[in-house]
Design a protein around this motif. Structure first.
Motif, PDB file in Angstrom:
ATOM      1  N   GLN A 269       0.849  -1.190   0.000  1.00 23.46           N
ATOM      2  CA  GLN A 269       0.000   0.000   0.000  1.00 23.46           C
ATOM      3  C   GLN A 269       0.886   1.243   0.000  1.00 23.46           C
ATOM      4  O   GLN A 269       1.879   1.306   0.717  1.00 23.46           O
ATOM      5  CB  GLN A 269      -0.909   0.011   1.228  1.00 23.46           C
TER       6      GLN A 269
ATOM      7  N   ASP B 120     -10.546   0.040  -4.749  1.00 25.60           N
ATOM      8  CA  ASP B 120     -10.383  -0.923  -3.649  1.00 25.60           C
ATOM      9  C   ASP B 120      -8.903  -1.185  -3.380  1.00 25.60           C
ATOM     10  O   ASP B 120      -8.058  -1.055  -4.261  1.00 25.60           O
ATOM     11  CB  ASP B 120     -11.136  -2.236  -3.935  1.00 25.60           C
ATOM     12  N   ARG B 121      -8.618  -1.567  -2.156  1.00 26.35           N
ATOM     13  CA  ARG B 121      -7.238  -1.765  -1.705  1.00 26.35           C
ATOM     14  C   ARG B 121      -6.570  -2.974  -2.330  1.00 26.35           C
ATOM     15  O   ARG B 121      -5.348  -3.124  -2.249  1.00 26.35           O
ATOM     16  CB  ARG B 121      -7.198  -1.934  -0.172  1.00 26.35           C
ATOM     17  N   ASP B 122      -7.359  -3.856  -2.947  1.00 23.84           N
ATOM     18  CA  ASP B 122      -6.791  -5.029  -3.604  1.00 23.84           C
ATOM     19  C   ASP B 122      -6.490  -4.770  -5.071  1.00 23.84           C
ATOM     20  O   ASP B 122      -6.048  -5.680  -5.775  1.00 23.84           O
ATOM     21  CB  ASP B 122      -7.752  -6.217  -3.496  1.00 23.84           C
ATOM     22  N   ASN B 123      -6.747  -3.559  -5.540  1.00 23.03           N
ATOM     23  CA  ASN B 123      -6.453  -3.279  -6.938  1.00 23.03           C
ATOM     24  C   ASN B 123      -4.943  -3.340  -7.169  1.00 23.03           C
ATOM     25  O   ASN B 123      -4.150  -3.243  -6.233  1.00 23.03           O
ATOM     26  CB  ASN B 123      -7.021  -1.909  -7.337  1.00 23.03           C
ATOM     27  N   ARG B 128      -3.501   1.842  -7.980  1.00 24.55           N
ATOM     28  CA  ARG B 128      -3.575   2.559  -6.697  1.00 24.55           C
ATOM     29  C   ARG B 128      -2.617   3.731  -6.671  1.00 24.55           C
ATOM     30  O   ARG B 128      -2.964   4.825  -6.195  1.00 24.55           O
ATOM     31  CB  ARG B 128      -3.276   1.589  -5.551  1.00 24.55           C
ATOM     32  N   GLU B 132      -3.483   7.665  -6.183  1.00 19.25           N
ATOM     33  CA  GLU B 132      -2.858   8.446  -5.110  1.00 19.25           C
ATOM     34  C   GLU B 132      -2.195   9.707  -5.648  1.00 19.25           C
ATOM     35  O   GLU B 132      -2.333  10.794  -5.085  1.00 19.25           O
ATOM     36  CB  GLU B 132      -1.730   7.632  -4.465  1.00 19.25           C
ATOM     37  N   TRP B 144     -10.783   4.549  -0.092  1.00 16.34           N
ATOM     38  CA  TRP B 144     -10.268   3.178  -0.180  1.00 16.34           C
ATOM     39  C   TRP B 144     -11.312   2.189   0.312  1.00 16.34           C
ATOM     40  O   TRP B 144     -11.826   2.332   1.426  1.00 16.34           O
ATOM     41  CB  TRP B 144      -9.015   3.023   0.677  1.00 16.34           C
ATOM     42  N   ASP B 146     -12.185  -1.808   1.283  1.00 15.00           N
ATOM     43  CA  ASP B 146     -11.647  -3.136   1.560  1.00 15.00           C
ATOM     44  C   ASP B 146     -12.554  -4.178   0.934  1.00 15.00           C
ATOM     45  O   ASP B 146     -13.774  -4.001   0.883  1.00 15.00           O
ATOM     46  CB  ASP B 146     -11.544  -3.362   3.075  1.00 15.00           C
TER      47      ASP B 146
END
Lengths: 407, 407
Positions: A269, B120-123, B128, B132, B144, B146
């Motif tokens: 992350q 999503d954080r799993d992308n 990501r 950002e 974000w 989950d």
């Protein structure tokens, strides 16, 4: 000095290298090597071998074995061969335009509070467009400079406009139309005196003109690899960031991608940029597009940029001598002094658009540049004096024919 | 249903196509086609022919004759073959990361006053990181989300978070780790209800899973061409912009270059974007990098994406059946329901990092994904059932060996 092309070719120490290129022995008169250089014969074999053995045979293992580091390894080899730059400052990847965008944005980011980018109106369109776009998105002003025909930005002219408002000066080392060769060291000194950075566009110089990025103290540079570096149509560009800016963590580019992050395969992350020049990289490097460049970098390292420049000056001087003798009706749109120009010569005449069409029809390929310029691009390692003589003779014939049909 | 690989291969209607690929007849067990697809044999010949005839023979004329339009022509062919998109909305060029940057920025520009991007954080990391970076430069917030293990973003979950603050929802059609297949149509409906755009990342789906960008009303899409599209290492990505946004002049990307301007060869002052999807282009298109993709698009058009998907589902189902039978100690990290997953399957076990190393040593090539996932990528047109069976057997052997040496 003789104007006999056979004598000049016979005396050319680089003449034998022409055999290494595809088609250099054909009847085509190719005078556009500064738009797209010819392929090396070695590249034909390398491409086939790459698909069967390296891609097809090694598959995903190729990334660990070679490709992951290729943009930096090849960048270093290019830097050593023709950029006058030590290792660790050059990366191959993205189009020249995308690299320009990243570097212009980085320069602006490194100069908070400064409000201007300086560029001349004769710079290549993509350089101007990128600067316009970044200025709009960052709320900056573009300081447009006019330059003389067949001229370019001088340190003296620059000194009159830079100041504490200047974030960046973007200049082409060799002007795409006139061939004007800028005093990059002098321009950099003037920009630095004002606290600004210099971004040097090497598209029309790298591989033809000696470049000393480190010695000149240039901050940022960009260039393309499909002209005098013979990387093939649309081959990726290269970017240079001076080590001092990398070490001071003063360089931040806007396109954050996994391949330029500190630990790409952690896939964690939060973006954290890699140390060094790797942070210029965004996505997966264009490996297939780098293959031809590998061969040409090897050849340039072998021949040496000084020998290349010597041949380049001989070729452009020969063009000008022939134009003086055979084309009294055209205007030379490039610097007459050899030290003041790069590897191409532009001649202006109102009929040049029509002349270009007629020349292409007979397999003589120069380039046309608005509004009335015929641009003759001489590739030091592939262009012969005979080719130049045949080209100028064809221009004389077609110009005379077009003039005859006019009132 | 039989688990006999020979019987399954004998009954496979696509089995004959394997011969068209370099190395598909070797003893290597290749289970990473979703990282880098194998080259077509036709590509070997095309590459050589390109260097000698097209680049070396046509030289600069190649731009007029084919290359200038190639990013859009090939984009249209790709769109018709596997993206479910009408002509005029797809362009090839830049890395996937750079295209993501352009499209995310365009979505933000099209929604002034909206302050959030949803992801999503799993992308995939690059998705990501781009979000950002853009959020930071445009002063936006990233929302974000989950997701469950072996799960992904659902329309229902999305409905709870989107609103009048949402500019963009960025979602991967197939998740790079779990293989979760998102309900792109449903997600797009929910996003549109909130007035936001959807950017669909097709990296792990195009060429393996049917895609209907037009029917689903997706706004923007991006994908890479070196996985199931067999374009070669670092081959350029593709970008899609829905025609309605192009026609409404609602699409503006930040990297202004000459090849995406309204009249590139006028070389005039002031950037004016081209009409249509050409405005997505910035610099000179990466022609050499597109060649292999041309061959694969032809093959996919011939075979049809539905037949490809059928084989893909058969391969992933076979993996899961074998894992159930032979690897009781691993956890399935992908959706068990065939309609819920893409072309790869991930299995988790704490020893998988060591297992991957051991497998590579014996020419069985899966991929490893942090923290303990072994990812099995099945290329519908090149992977055989025998290869899958040999791969799972090798995993069982290496897992057992590693378990034996543990306390």
């Amino acid at each position: 000095m003789t104007l006999d092309p056979a004598a000049l070719d016979a005396a050319d120490p680089l003449a034998d290298h022409r055999d290494r290129f595809v088609g250099a022995d054909s009847d085509l008169v190719y005078l556009d090597g500064n738009s797209l250089g010819r392929p090396l014969r070695a590249t034909v074999e390398r491409m086939g071998r790459f698909v069967t053995d390296e891609w097809g045979g090694r598959l995903i293992r190729g990334w660990d074995e070679r490709w992951f580091e290729l943009p930096l390894m090849l960048g270093d080899r290019l830097a050593a061969a023709v950029l006058g730059a030590a290792a660790g400052q050059t990366a191959i990847g993205d189009s020249t335009t995308v690299l320009l965008y990243k570097l212009v944005r980085a320069a602006v980011t490194a100069h908070p509070g400064r409000t201007e980018i300086v560029i001349d109106r004769d710079n290549f369109p993509t350089d101007r467009y990128v600067v316009e776009g970044v200025a709009r998105e960052c709320g900056l002003t573009v300081r447009w400079l006019d330059v003389e025909p067949a001229g370019g930005l001088t340190p003296e002219a620059l000194a009159g406009v830079v100041g504490e408002q200047t974030a960046l000066v973007l200049v082409s080392h060799v002007a795409y139309r006139s061939g004007w060769l800028a005093d990059a060291a002098g321009i950099t000194r003037v920009a630095h005196d004002a606290g600004a950075w210099v971004l040097l566009d090497l598209c029309h110089s790298s591989g033809a003109v000696p470049v000393e990025l480190d010695a000149w103290q240039v901050d940022l540079a960009v260039g393309c690899t499909y002209k005098y570096l013979n990387g093939g149509p649309g081959a990726p560009g290269f970017g240079y960031v001076a080590r001092r800016h990398l070490e001071a963590e003063a360089f931040h580019q806007p396109v954050w991608g996994w391949m330029g992050s500190a630990d790409p395969f952690a896939m964690g992350q939060g973006y954290s940029p890699a140390a060094g020049i790797r942070r210029l990289i965004s996505g997966t490097p264009p490996v297939v597009g780098m293959l031809a460049l590998e061969d040409m970098v090897d050849l340039l390292a072998e021949v040496g940029i000084d020998a290349v420049r010597q041949k380049s000056v001989a070729l452009t001087s020969y063009v000008i001598d022939l134009v003086d003798r055979d084309l009294p009706q055209v205007a030379l749109a490039s610097p007459r002094e050899p030290g003041g120009r790069g590897g191409h010569v532009t001649i202006d005449h109102p009929a040049m658009r029509g002349v270009t069409t007629a020349l292409w029809r007979r397999d003589v390929l120069p380039d046309f540049r608005n509004p009335d310029g015929l641009r003759l691009g001489l590739s030091p390692l592939t262009t012969s004096f005979a080719e130049v003589a045949a080209g100028v003779a064809a221009i004389a014939t077609e110009l005379a024919a077009l003039e005859q049909v006019r009132p």
